[in-house]
Design a protein around this motif. Structure first.
Motif, mmCIF file in Angstrom:
data_model
loop_
_atom_site.group_PDB
_atom_site.id
_atom_site.type_symbol
_atom_site.label_atom_id
_atom_site.label_comp_id
_atom_site.label_asym_id
_atom_site.label_seq_id
_atom_site.Cartn_x
_atom_site.Cartn_y
_atom_site.Cartn_z
ATOM 1 N N SER A 1 -5.826 8.713 3.450
ATOM 2 C CA SER A 1 -6.478 10.021 3.621
ATOM 3 C C SER A 1 -5.464 11.123 3.878
ATOM 4 C CB SER A 1 -7.478 9.962 4.771
ATOM 5 O OG SER A 1 -6.821 9.638 5.988
ATOM 6 N N THR A 2 -4.269 10.736 4.349
ATOM 7 C CA THR A 2 -3.223 11.730 4.636
ATOM 8 C C THR A 2 -2.720 12.420 3.376
ATOM 9 O OG1 THR A 2 -1.606 9.933 4.564
ATOM 10 C CG2 THR A 2 -2.426 10.590 6.738
ATOM 11 N N ILE A 3 -3.122 11.901 2.215
ATOM 12 C CA ILE A 3 -2.738 12.547 0.959
ATOM 13 C C ILE A 3 -3.220 13.991 0.928
ATOM 14 C CG2 ILE A 3 -4.754 12.062 -0.513
ATOM 15 C CD1 ILE A 3 -1.408 11.008 -1.790
ATOM 16 N N GLY A 4 -4.253 14.256 1.691
ATOM 17 C CA GLY A 4 -4.820 15.608 1.737
ATOM 18 C C GLY A 4 -3.987 16.606 2.499
ATOM 19 N N ASN A 5 -2.864 16.144 3.082
ATOM 20 C CA ASN A 5 -1.992 17.047 3.850
ATOM 21 C C ASN A 5 -0.956 17.759 2.990
ATOM 22 O OD1 ASN A 5 -3.325 15.971 6.041
ATOM 23 N ND2 ASN A 5 -1.639 14.628 6.678
ATOM 24 N N LEU A 6 -1.037 17.554 1.684
ATOM 25 C CA LEU A 6 0.023 18.041 0.786
ATOM 26 C C LEU A 6 -0.445 19.301 0.045
ATOM 27 C CD1 LEU A 6 1.035 14.557 -0.677
ATOM 28 C CD2 LEU A 6 1.823 15.666 1.418
ATOM 29 N N SER B 1 0.827 -1.211 0.000
ATOM 30 C CA SER B 1 0.000 0.000 0.000
ATOM 31 C C SER B 1 0.858 1.256 0.000
ATOM 32 C CB SER B 1 -0.916 0.000 1.226
ATOM 33 O OG SER B 1 -0.141 -0.074 2.409
ATOM 34 N N ILE B 2 0.231 2.351 -0.347
ATOM 35 C CA ILE B 2 0.889 3.661 -0.261
ATOM 36 C C ILE B 2 0.977 4.014 1.218
ATOM 37 C CG2 ILE B 2 0.737 6.103 -0.871
ATOM 38 C CD1 ILE B 2 -1.041 5.221 -3.270
ATOM 39 N N PRO B 3 2.173 4.229 1.748
ATOM 40 C CA PRO B 3 2.265 4.474 3.198
ATOM 41 C C PRO B 3 1.569 5.777 3.598
ATOM 42 C CG PRO B 3 4.373 4.902 2.148
ATOM 43 C CD PRO B 3 3.495 4.289 1.093
ATOM 44 N N SER B 4 0.916 5.741 4.748
ATOM 45 C CA SER B 4 0.214 6.948 5.220
ATOM 46 C C SER B 4 1.189 8.078 5.512
ATOM 47 C CB SER B 4 -0.596 6.630 6.472
ATOM 48 O OG SER B 4 0.254 6.177 7.519
ATOM 49 N N THR B 5 2.458 7.716 5.743
ATOM 50 C CA THR B 5 3.476 8.731 6.037
ATOM 51 C C THR B 5 3.741 9.644 4.844
ATOM 52 O OG1 THR B 5 5.181 7.109 5.456
ATOM 53 C CG2 THR B 5 4.646 7.357 7.794
ATOM 54 N N ILE B 6 3.186 9.293 3.696
ATOM 55 C CA ILE B 6 3.334 10.157 2.520
ATOM 56 C C ILE B 6 2.767 11.542 2.819
ATOM 57 C CG2 ILE B 6 1.155 9.783 1.252
ATOM 58 C CD1 ILE B 6 4.485 9.162 -0.469
ATOM 59 N N GLY B 7 1.839 11.585 3.756
ATOM 60 C CA GLY B 7 1.226 12.856 4.136
ATOM 61 C C GLY B 7 2.150 13.789 4.876
ATOM 62 N N ASN B 8 3.331 13.303 5.256
ATOM 63 C CA ASN B 8 4.314 14.161 5.933
ATOM 64 C C ASN B 8 5.109 15.018 4.961
ATOM 65 O OD1 ASN B 8 3.533 12.802 8.234
ATOM 66 N ND2 ASN B 8 5.347 11.483 8.311
ATOM 67 N N LEU B 9 4.988 14.715 3.685
ATOM 68 C CA LEU B 9 5.829 15.375 2.675
ATOM 69 C C LEU B 9 5.197 16.691 2.246
ATOM 70 C CD1 LEU B 9 6.738 12.225 0.529
ATOM 71 C CD2 LEU B 9 7.839 13.098 2.603
ATOM 72 N N VAL B 10 5.202 17.633 3.153
ATOM 73 C CA VAL B 10 4.414 18.855 2.977
ATOM 74 C C VAL B 10 4.968 19.790 1.900
ATOM 75 C CG1 VAL B 10 3.432 18.810 5.298
ATOM 76 C CG2 VAL B 10 5.673 19.888 4.924
ATOM 77 N N SER B 11 6.179 19.512 1.382
ATOM 78 C CA SER B 11 6.732 20.331 0.301
ATOM 79 C C SER B 11 6.479 19.711 -1.072
ATOM 80 C CB SER B 11 8.244 20.506 0.488
ATOM 81 O OG SER B 11 8.546 21.140 1.704
ATOM 82 N N SER C 1 -12.015 11.810 0.726
ATOM 83 C CA SER C 1 -12.569 13.167 0.614
ATOM 84 C C SER C 1 -11.501 14.233 0.850
ATOM 85 C CB SER C 1 -13.709 13.356 1.614
ATOM 86 O OG SER C 1 -13.238 13.164 2.945
ATOM 87 N N THR C 2 -10.439 13.850 1.548
ATOM 88 C CA THR C 2 -9.364 14.810 1.830
ATOM 89 C C THR C 2 -8.655 15.276 0.565
ATOM 90 O OG1 THR C 2 -7.876 12.954 2.234
ATOM 91 C CG2 THR C 2 -8.918 13.960 4.159
ATOM 92 N N ILE C 3 -8.941 14.607 -0.553
ATOM 93 C CA ILE C 3 -8.350 15.042 -1.821
ATOM 94 C C ILE C 3 -8.757 16.483 -2.125
ATOM 95 C CG2 ILE C 3 -10.138 14.416 -3.517
ATOM 96 C CD1 ILE C 3 -6.787 12.971 -4.095
#
Length: 402
Positions: free
Chosen positions: A353-358, A326-336, A377-379
């Motif tokens: 859902s953390t994808i929405g943090n970018l 799976s796509i790791p949820s930590t991907i949402g930490n990559l705010v740049s 929905s966080t998209i």
């Protein structure tokens, strides 16, 4: 008269042959003008010259062989003209020369073996000409050399092993030629080297493990060759490295876990090879990384969750591999992050859902995987998004309202 400096005076016309009357002249600077026609052969009578600077004019014709008479010359600057013909072998008589700068002309022929006589030379700049033939092995005599710039020519043959004698070298630029053969293992002797540029040639063989001795190296660019074999684990010794570009070769094997030692690395680009194995979790140590490009290989395994440790990542391109999991949820930490390209793999699970943090994400490519579940929905939080590709998956539900 011991010095004649007429730099940047809009001078036009030719250099008069009668200049040979200035027999006491030590410095002649006529650079940055619009002087044309040939360099007069009479310049060879100015035997007291220590500096001859005729760069950035419109000079044509060949370099006169009489230049070899200037045995006190320390600096010869003829770059950025329209000089043609070959380098005269008499250039080897300039044994006091410290800088030979002839780049950006239209010089042809081979580099004369007599170049090896210039044992005081610190800078050899012959780039952006039409030089052919091989790099002479006598280059190994230039033990004072700090900068070797032969890029953008039509040089052939192999890199001479004698290059390993040049332990004062800080920069080697041989890119944009037609060099063949392998990278000599003696390259590992160049312990002062900060930049090694060998890209866009036809080099073959493996990357020598001795490259790990170059602990001062900041940039290593070997892309667009035909290099084979694996990335040596000794690359992990290059702890000063800021840029590593191995893309467009035929490298095999796995990415060594020692890559995680390169904590100053900003660019890691190994796309378009045949690399196998998994992406090492030690990639998460590269906290300075801005570009991670490993696309078009045969990488397997999952995307390590440690990727979330890399806050400065601007681009992650892992497309066209065989990545699973799976796509790791930590991907949402990559705010740049601005570009996330994971298409054409075998990724499963749902889009986190953390994808929405970018907030800066512009391009999101997830197509041609086996992703399930609904688009989170966080998209809708991706206010910078310009391109979204999720087709050819097994996603359910509709597109969320944004």
């Amino acid at each position: 008269v011991v010095e004649l400096t007429l730099t940047a005076n809009n001078l036009m016309g030719t250099i008069p042959s009668a200049i040979d009357g200035l027999t006491m002249l030590q410095v002649l600077q006529l650079n940055d003008n619009s002087l044309n026609n040939r360099i007069p052969s009479s310049v060879g009578k100015l035997t007291a010259l220590t500096q001859l600077d005729l760069d950035t004019n419109i000079l044509t014709g060949s370099i006169p062989s009489t230049i070899g008479n200037l045995t006190s010359l320390e600096g010869l600057y003829l770059y950025s003209n329209a000089l043609t013909g070959s380098l005269p072998s008499s250039i080897g008589d300039l044994t006091s020369l410290e800088v030979l700068s002839l780049y950006s002309n239209a010089l042809t022929g081979s580099i004369p073996s007599t170049i090896g006589n210039l044992t005081s030379l610190e800078g050899l700049e012959l780039s952006a000409n039409v030089l052919t033939g091989s790099i002479p092995s006598t280059i190994g005599n230039l033990v004072s050399l700090e900068h070797l710039e032969l890029y953008s020519n039509a040089l052939t043959g192999s890199i001479p092993s004698t290059i390993g004698n040049l332990t004062s070298l800080e920069g080697v630029s041989l890119e944009f030629n037609a060099l063949t053969g392998s990278i000599p293992s003696t390259i590992g002797n160049l312990v002062s080297l900060e930049g090694l540029y060998l890209f866009v040639n036809a080099l073959t063989g493996s990357i020598p493990s001795t490259i790990g001795r170059l602990t001062s190296l900041v940039v290593l660019e070997l892309y667009a060759n035909v290099l084979t074999g694996s990335i040596p684990s000794t690359v992990g010794n290059l702890t000063s490295l800021g840029g590593l570009a191995f893309y467009s070769n035929a490298l095999t094997g796995s990415i060594p876990s020692t890559i995680g030692n390169l904590v100053l690395l900003e660019v890691l680009d190994c796309d378009s090879n045949t690399l196998t194995g998994s992406i090492p979790s030690t990639i998460g140590n590269l906290t300075s990384l801005v570009f991670l490009i490993l696309s078009s290989n045969t990488l397997t395994g999952s995307i390590p969750s440690t990727i979330g440790n890399l806050p400065w990542l601007d681009m992650v391109d892992l497309d066209s591999n065989v990545l699973t999991g799976s796509i790791p949820s930590t991907i949402g930490n990559l705010v740049s992050l601005e570009i996330l390209d994971l298409d054409s793999n075998v990724l499963t699970g749902s889009i986190p859902s953390t994808i929405g943090n970018l907030p800066w994400l512009e391009d999101l490519y997830l197509y041609s995987n086996t992703l399930t579940g609904s688009i989170p929905s966080t998209i809708g939080n991706l206010v910078s998004l310009e391109s979204l590709g999720c087709d050819s998956n097994a996603l359910t539900g509709g597109f969320p309202e944004v």
